[in-house]
Write a protein that holds these residues in place. Sequence first.
Motif, short mmCIF file in Angstrom:
data_model
loop_
_atom_site.label_atom_id
_atom_site.label_comp_id
_atom_site.label_asym_id
_atom_site.label_seq_id
_atom_site.Cartn_x
_atom_site.Cartn_y
_atom_site.Cartn_z
N UNK A 122 1.77 -0.78 -4.67
CA UNK A 122 2.79 -0.26 -5.52
C UNK A 122 3.00 1.23 -5.36
N UNK A 123 2.01 1.96 -4.66
CA UNK A 123 2.37 3.10 -4.54
C UNK A 123 2.89 3.31 -3.07
N UNK A 124 3.26 4.65 -2.61
CA UNK A 124 3.72 4.95 -1.28
C UNK A 124 2.92 4.59 -0.18
N UNK A 125 1.63 3.92 -0.34
CA UNK A 125 0.84 3.38 0.77
C UNK A 125 1.08 2.39 1.52
N UNK A 126 1.49 2.35 2.66
CA UNK A 126 2.16 1.24 3.38
C UNK A 126 0.79 0.17 3.74
N UNK A 127 1.23 -0.94 4.17
CA UNK A 127 0.12 -1.82 4.37
C UNK A 127 -0.67 -1.49 5.50
N UNK A 128 -0.15 -0.90 6.59
CA UNK A 128 -1.00 -0.73 7.83
C UNK A 128 -1.73 0.47 7.46
N UNK A 129 -1.46 1.46 6.85
CA UNK A 129 -2.08 2.71 6.28
C UNK A 129 -3.57 2.14 5.57
#
Length: 552
Positions: A108-115
């Motif tokens: 839900x944060x700005x963290x992408x799945x890949x990262x």
Amino acid sequence: MFRTVWSKTLRAYRTPLLSWGIGLAFILLATLATFGSTASQMADSMNQLAQTFRFIGDPIALNTATGFATWRSLDLVIPVMLSIWAIMAGTNLIQGEEERTALELLLATSTSRLRLLLEKLYALVLALVIIGVLIGSGAIAGLASAKLDFDAGRALLAGLNVSLLAFFYASLALLFSQLFPGRKVATSWTIGLLALFTLLDSTGRIVQHGEWMQYLSPNYYYSINKPLINTYDNHPLAALLLLIISLLLCTLSAWLFMQRDLGASIFQRLNLHIGTKNSAQSSSEVLAKAWHDSSLRSVGLRTLTALAISISTWLISLILYIAWMISLTPSFLGIMKDLVSKSPTLSQIFNGQNVVTNSGFIGYAVFSFVPLLTVIFVFTLALQWAKDLDNGRLELILSTPQARLRVLGEHITVVLLTSLLTVILIWLSTLVSAQLINIRVDAGKIAAAAFGIWPLELIIVTGVYACAVRLRSSAILTVIALYLAWAYLTEFLRSVLNTPDWLMSLSIFHAYGTPILDGWKWGPNLVMLGVAIVLLLLALFQFKRVDIDRGN
């Protein structure tokens, strides 16, 4: 406090990192310090022994401490043990937080799945590197204590080589966690492949013209590098190939993770596209299905269903191991008699066990290791109770009209019955395997050796439940894992450590002794049963009176 995913993940690894790193380092240290200095004095006997047990590893430079330690510890024991933890960490990397419904908060944060996945992988790689350094440090300490020359760089490379193989299995486990629903299914498949690859490598080493089997196993590309041995020509390209395959598995896992829905494996996602009717079930239909599900009618049945995969995997593995080791008895017994008669020093390596008889060889090959494996098995089952308390899963159950003692009692009953079933299967598989290959054994002492494991299981299981109300699962894991490591190594190396008797009496494995040679001993077993009963009563008393406030 932790601003990145990788630092939080690495913090979660701190307990297994130290436990596995220090424990495996101590095994290598003890091998080098205790037996390395005697290897040159019995080079001929050791070469004969290694040729007999060639399935463990290639016997290279056994007249040196580093060659002996590589063959005995680094070729099979240490890499397999670390790979088991890496598999569990790999399946838990994404699916663990999915099952706890904690992954949605991160995404839900700005963290992408890949990262997110890359940072978690980075933490796992860093943990494996630290464990590898600790293993290498154990080799350095062992060689230094034996006052032998050593190359610190080679020792560290030996530890990192173990970590590389473990990373491969962690990558494979991560891939399976994207393909299959449920962390336990992915873990079972990966451990099954670990057993298969280990068998292929071992079989290719001992079967004539079977070298091609080894090429199919990643264990082979690990074992052809032996950095600890100064005179051995290593193959860096094999390590590079293992690393490339691991990275490809991670890449495929990342792609699958970005394609699928949370809470659903890639196979489930395909099924959703094929048949949409099942996905459109109403809440009443779902509740009706749950109402008719027999596994949800009691805590005991639900516990048994949830643990069924782990139980079946462990039991099948134990039975196969026992059958395999007993099948080796006829071919190895004559060789063992010849070796021990020529080299009395070997009796120290075998901890004074009478390995020149059927019962003695089975006692060393089977009942020196099966009690530890069995105790670890039931420990993991009981620890699930502490994890449920950590994750707040019992509040809903206790909101129903069920007594606390009944809820705890049903969970304990499932684990205790499983532990009893385990020792019964150990007993039967030992007798049946011996009968099939037509070797004579004392049935009474076989029963004593098998059922003597049950008091050990009871102490560990009841200890977990007694601690669960007061301690979190991570603390229980640390305390009991360290105790088991100390108790087993103290008994395993008792002939060379000269541990005081009062301290030895605290080891459950010392209390177990060698019943396959000495028979059933009522005194130690009754004491262990008494301790287990006290711990069980303490667990019931605490759970009835203490508030449950540990949910996340």
